[in-house]
Design an enzyme around this catalytic site. Structure first.
Site, PDB file in Angstrom:
ATOM      1  N   GLU A  87      -1.969  -8.294   4.862  1.00 54.77           N
ATOM      2  CA  GLU A  87      -1.860  -8.350   6.325  1.00 54.77           C
ATOM      3  C   GLU A  87      -3.174  -8.024   7.024  1.00 54.77           C
ATOM      4  OE1 GLU A  87      -1.032  -3.952   5.581  1.00 54.77           O
ATOM      5  OE2 GLU A  87      -1.078  -5.846   4.486  1.00 54.77           O
ATOM      6  N   CYS A 103       0.838  -1.202   0.000  1.00 56.68           N
ATOM      7  CA  CYS A 103       0.000   0.000   0.000  1.00 56.68           C
ATOM      8  C   CYS A 103       0.876   1.255   0.000  1.00 56.68           C
ATOM      9  CB  CYS A 103      -1.007  -0.025   1.140  1.00 56.68           C
ATOM     10  SG  CYS A 103      -2.360   1.167   0.890  1.00 56.68           S
ATOM     11  N   HIS A 148      -3.732  -5.162   0.761  1.00 56.92           N
ATOM     12  CA  HIS A 148      -3.247  -5.432   2.117  1.00 56.92           C
ATOM     13  C   HIS A 148      -3.409  -6.910   2.499  1.00 56.92           C
ATOM     14  CE1 HIS A 148      -2.617  -1.323   3.728  1.00 56.92           C
ATOM     15  NE2 HIS A 148      -3.642  -0.967   2.972  1.00 56.92           N
TER      16      HIS A 148
END
Length: 227
Positions: free
Chosen positions: A174, A94, A172
């Site tokens: 994560e 990002c 993302h």
């Protein structure tokens, strides 16, 4: 292999107790890949002494724009260029994706098409993958020498490969559903259109390909390739 995590933003206070900071999220994402980690909070001005302080570097997401005037952004850009020169592999996610592109001569902008929020399909060379998104800024011009290796209709440069130097992605891996749900409640209102927040909330629960991207990151760190 020792990976340095460069943290470029803070998790919202309402979510930090449950999820930890962005460094903790990446440790969880990469837990099965056999790396050790050290975290530097560059958003607070905490930088490594040199790119040689780790075998590879991972740059996190942030609420900040790569084009904004913050005192830690120019030294981060220089650190990225120094890491390229020192032949230390870099992975960016990002904001990390955007700041690498900007540091190497690309363009990052607040996208006129609005926001991308929640699970999205991205087209990689080996097929589609579903990964969480939370961004309006994006890379609108890739740097010279970077290869676009993933995209969708909203994001033309969703992943960039700098051969043997860096690999970066806009979405993302994560982020899990609980964290995105928390962002919808804490950061979304008044920023992202309500209809889009509602749509994103309704799409949570889809199977995600986060571990596939984690394995890509590990492959790049170890072998300087993504497949």
């Amino acid at each position: 292999m020792h990976i340095g995590i460069l943290v470029t933003g803070h998790v919202p206070d309402d979510l930090a107790d449950e999820h930890g900071d962005y460094g903790a999220m990446f440790r969880r994402l990469m837990a099965e890949e056999g790396f050790s980690f050290t975290t530097w909070k560059v958003v607070d001005g905490e930088f490594p002494d040199s790119p040689e302080d780790a075998d590879g570097w991972l740059i996190t997401g942030s609420r900040h724009g790569a084009y904004e005037d913050h005192p830690w952004i120019p030294p981060l850009e220089q650190f990225i260029r120094d890491a390229f020169e020192a032949d230390r592999p870099i992975v960016g996610v990002c904001f990390g994706h955007q700041i690498i592109a900007q540091a190497m001569g690309g363009r990052v902008e607040k996208f006129g098409g609005g926001w991308s929020v929640g699970p999205q399909v991205y087209h990689f060379p080996d097929g589609p993958r579903i990964v969480q998104a939370w961004h309006q800024d994006q890379v609108t011009q890739a740097p010279e020498g970077a290869e676009t290796v993933a995209s969708n209709d909203f994001c033309a440069h969703a992943a960039l490969l700098y051969p043997r130097k860096a690999y970066s992605v806009q979405p993302h891996p994560e982020f899990d559903d609980r964290f995105v749900s928390g962002l919808i409640e804490t950061r979304g209102p008044g920023v992202v259109p309500d209809t889009q927040l509602a749509q994103a909330r309704n799409t949570l629960g889809k199977p995600l390909d986060s571990k596939a991207l984690a394995h890509q990151f590990a492959t790049f760190f170890r072998e300087r390739r993504i497949a």
